[in-house]
Design a protein around this motif. Structure first.
Motif, mmCIF file in Angstrom:
data_model
loop_
_atom_site.group_PDB
_atom_site.id
_atom_site.type_symbol
_atom_site.label_atom_id
_atom_site.label_comp_id
_atom_site.label_asym_id
_atom_site.label_seq_id
_atom_site.Cartn_x
_atom_site.Cartn_y
_atom_site.Cartn_z
ATOM 1 N N UNK A 56 0.854 -1.170 0.053
ATOM 2 C CA UNK A 56 -0.035 0.092 -0.040
ATOM 3 C C UNK A 56 0.782 1.377 -0.090
ATOM 4 N N UNK A 57 1.923 1.131 0.843
ATOM 5 C CA UNK A 57 2.923 2.427 0.882
ATOM 6 C C UNK A 57 3.650 2.639 -0.351
ATOM 7 N N UNK A 58 3.851 1.497 -1.115
ATOM 8 C CA UNK A 58 4.563 1.767 -2.569
ATOM 9 C C UNK A 58 3.474 2.544 -3.405
ATOM 10 N N UNK A 60 1.064 4.456 -2.774
ATOM 11 C CA UNK A 60 1.166 5.858 -2.480
ATOM 12 C C UNK A 60 2.060 6.663 -3.408
ATOM 13 N N UNK A 61 3.348 6.135 -3.719
ATOM 14 C CA UNK A 61 4.207 6.855 -4.570
ATOM 15 C C UNK A 61 3.854 7.024 -6.180
ATOM 16 N N UNK A 62 2.521 6.515 -6.411
ATOM 17 C CA UNK A 62 2.235 6.381 -7.781
ATOM 18 C C UNK A 62 1.047 7.138 -8.023
ATOM 19 N N UNK A 63 0.456 7.562 -6.974
ATOM 20 C CA UNK A 63 -0.927 8.313 -7.242
ATOM 21 C C UNK A 63 -0.843 9.893 -6.689
ATOM 22 N N UNK A 64 -1.820 10.643 -7.109
ATOM 23 C CA UNK A 64 -1.712 12.096 -7.122
ATOM 24 C C UNK A 64 -3.375 12.299 -6.223
ATOM 25 N N UNK A 65 -3.219 13.627 -5.648
ATOM 26 C CA UNK A 65 -4.395 14.006 -5.052
ATOM 27 C C UNK A 65 -5.433 14.419 -6.347
ATOM 28 N N UNK A 66 -6.655 14.340 -6.320
ATOM 29 C CA UNK A 66 -7.599 14.646 -7.369
ATOM 30 C C UNK A 66 -8.265 15.825 -6.893
ATOM 31 N N UNK A 67 -9.124 16.184 -7.853
ATOM 32 C CA UNK A 67 -9.840 17.509 -7.853
ATOM 33 C C UNK A 67 -10.847 17.690 -6.639
ATOM 34 N N UNK A 68 -11.085 16.661 -5.915
ATOM 35 C CA UNK A 68 -11.819 16.729 -4.618
ATOM 36 C C UNK A 68 -10.960 16.905 -3.487
ATOM 37 N N UNK A 104 -6.154 12.835 11.128
ATOM 38 C CA UNK A 104 -6.043 11.256 10.493
ATOM 39 C C UNK A 104 -6.444 10.279 11.418
ATOM 40 N N UNK A 105 -7.755 10.098 11.601
ATOM 41 C CA UNK A 105 -8.352 9.269 12.813
ATOM 42 C C UNK A 105 -7.922 7.895 12.933
ATOM 43 N N UNK A 106 -7.571 7.376 11.462
ATOM 44 C CA UNK A 106 -7.385 5.820 11.446
ATOM 45 C C UNK A 106 -5.633 5.800 11.430
ATOM 46 N N UNK A 107 -5.180 6.996 11.301
ATOM 47 C CA UNK A 107 -3.653 6.714 11.355
ATOM 48 C C UNK A 107 -3.095 6.950 9.851
ATOM 49 N N UNK A 108 -1.609 7.016 9.645
ATOM 50 C CA UNK A 108 -1.112 7.268 8.478
ATOM 51 C C UNK A 108 -0.173 6.217 8.055
ATOM 52 N N UNK A 109 -0.474 5.998 6.751
ATOM 53 C CA UNK A 109 0.469 4.872 6.180
ATOM 54 C C UNK A 109 1.927 5.067 6.197
ATOM 55 N N UNK A 123 8.062 7.524 7.611
ATOM 56 C CA UNK A 123 8.474 6.332 6.885
ATOM 57 C C UNK A 123 7.757 6.086 5.673
ATOM 58 N N UNK A 124 8.408 6.423 4.377
ATOM 59 C CA UNK A 124 7.954 6.384 3.069
ATOM 60 C C UNK A 124 8.275 5.007 2.421
ATOM 61 N N UNK A 125 9.082 4.320 2.882
ATOM 62 C CA UNK A 125 9.638 3.124 2.096
ATOM 63 C C UNK A 125 9.154 1.597 2.871
ATOM 64 N N UNK A 126 9.556 0.726 2.341
ATOM 65 C CA UNK A 126 9.143 -0.690 2.823
ATOM 66 C C UNK A 126 9.767 -0.939 4.480
ATOM 67 N N UNK A 127 9.148 -1.401 5.378
ATOM 68 C CA UNK A 127 9.726 -1.993 6.563
ATOM 69 C C UNK A 127 9.965 -3.673 6.237
ATOM 70 N N UNK A 128 10.929 -3.593 6.902
ATOM 71 C CA UNK A 128 11.556 -5.182 6.645
ATOM 72 C C UNK A 128 10.537 -6.000 7.304
#
Ligand code: BJW
Length: 222
Positions: A56-58, A60-68, A104-109, A123-128
């Motif tokens: 899922x974290x990876x 995130x690097x491939x997507x962008x915010x949208x008009x909403x 962010x009531x359910x936390x952050x990736x 932490x924006x990359x993989x966890x071991x």
């Protein structure tokens, strides 16, 4: 100027390319919820859970915010502290669009938490995968949500409550519309299809169309 509280769910990020949770292409497809979204699941199989959230974290690097997402940032820029955004999403698309008044009531990736000390680390990359000292800073079933006191304060002062792209199946977020209504707010839902919760108004359609339209209407009125 009205006090506005906005609650978002995974539907607002769907048009950015992130999966929602429930439904045919749901995020958990192929996994049992109790295996990847409970503390018991993590204790039983941390490798599976880290692998799931690393993927899922990876993504995130491939997507962008949208008009909403951008429209909500524009609303905050106009209303300042009279706008509060509560998101159930663990993605960072609101933040990247420019929103700052966020619970962010359910936390952050993109944050991990030390299980022993509670220390948080960006932490924006993989966890071991075999790591058992750090876990995703996300709220799993049976765990306390984040920032509920702040949300309760904001709901008590709200003139307008807007829920966007959430099925309303998960407690406690599914109580917020009723709480805001009891405090005197007008309640609005934006969704592809109405949820089972009660709202004063329902705007049906994709978030990328309906949210900018609602924000424009609010800014014209204020
Ligand atoms: C669009 C669109 C487009 C699509 N435009 N719209 C029985 C047993 C055990 C627990 C419970 C129980 N009964 C109740 C509970 C409590 C439990 C709960 O609610 N369970 C129910 C599901 C049964 N809740 C909790 O456990 C919570 N904690 C709690 O209650 O704590 C109490 C406590 C107090 C004191 C001490 C200790 C504890 C915690 C809930 C945590 C939820 N976490 C998750 C996973 C996060 C990590 C991960 O990513 O894996 O958060 S669950 C998941 O659901 C995720 C979401 O944030 C959340 C909400 O989902 P959302 O966003 O609504 O997505 P969908 O897919 O359901 O809906 C998408 C919507 O978008 C749809 O309506 C579409 O139509 C729409 N849409 N495209 C507009 N383009």
């Amino acid at each position: 100027m009205p006090n506005v509280v906005v609650l978002t769910g995974s539907g607002i990020s769907a048009e950015s390319g992130l999966s929602t949770f429930r439904g045919p292409d749901g995020l958990w497809e192929g996994h049992r919820v109790q295996d990847v979204a409970t503390p018991e699941g993590f204790a039983a199989n941390p490798v599976l859970v880290h692998r799931f959230y690393n993927r899922l974290r990876r993504r995130l690097h491939e997507v962008e915010p949208n008009a909403a997402h951008h429209a909500l940032a524009k609303l905050e820029a106009a209303l300042g502290h009279q706008m509060h955004l509560v998101t159930q999403n663990i993605d960072d698309l609101h933040q990247r669009a420019g929103s700052t008044q966020i619970t962010a009531m359910h936390g952050e990736l993109n944050t991990i938490r030390n299980i022993a000390t509670g220390q948080l680390l960006s932490w924006t990359h993989d966890v071991v995968e075999t790591d058992q000292q750090w876990r995703p800073h996300v709220v799993w079933f049976g765990e306390r949500t984040i920032g509920l006191e702040t949300v309760a304060e904001k709901l008590a002062q709200a003139d307008l409550f807007v829920a966007i792209g959430t099925s309303g199946t998960v407690y406690p977020a599914n109580q917020f519309a009723a709480i805001a209504k009891a405090a005197g707010a007008t309640t609005v839902e934006i969704n592809l299809k109405p949820s089972e919760l009660a709202f004063d108004q329902t705007w049906i359609g994709p978030a990328t169309e309906q949210v900018p339209a609602l924000v424009d209407a609010l800014l014209k009125d204020s």
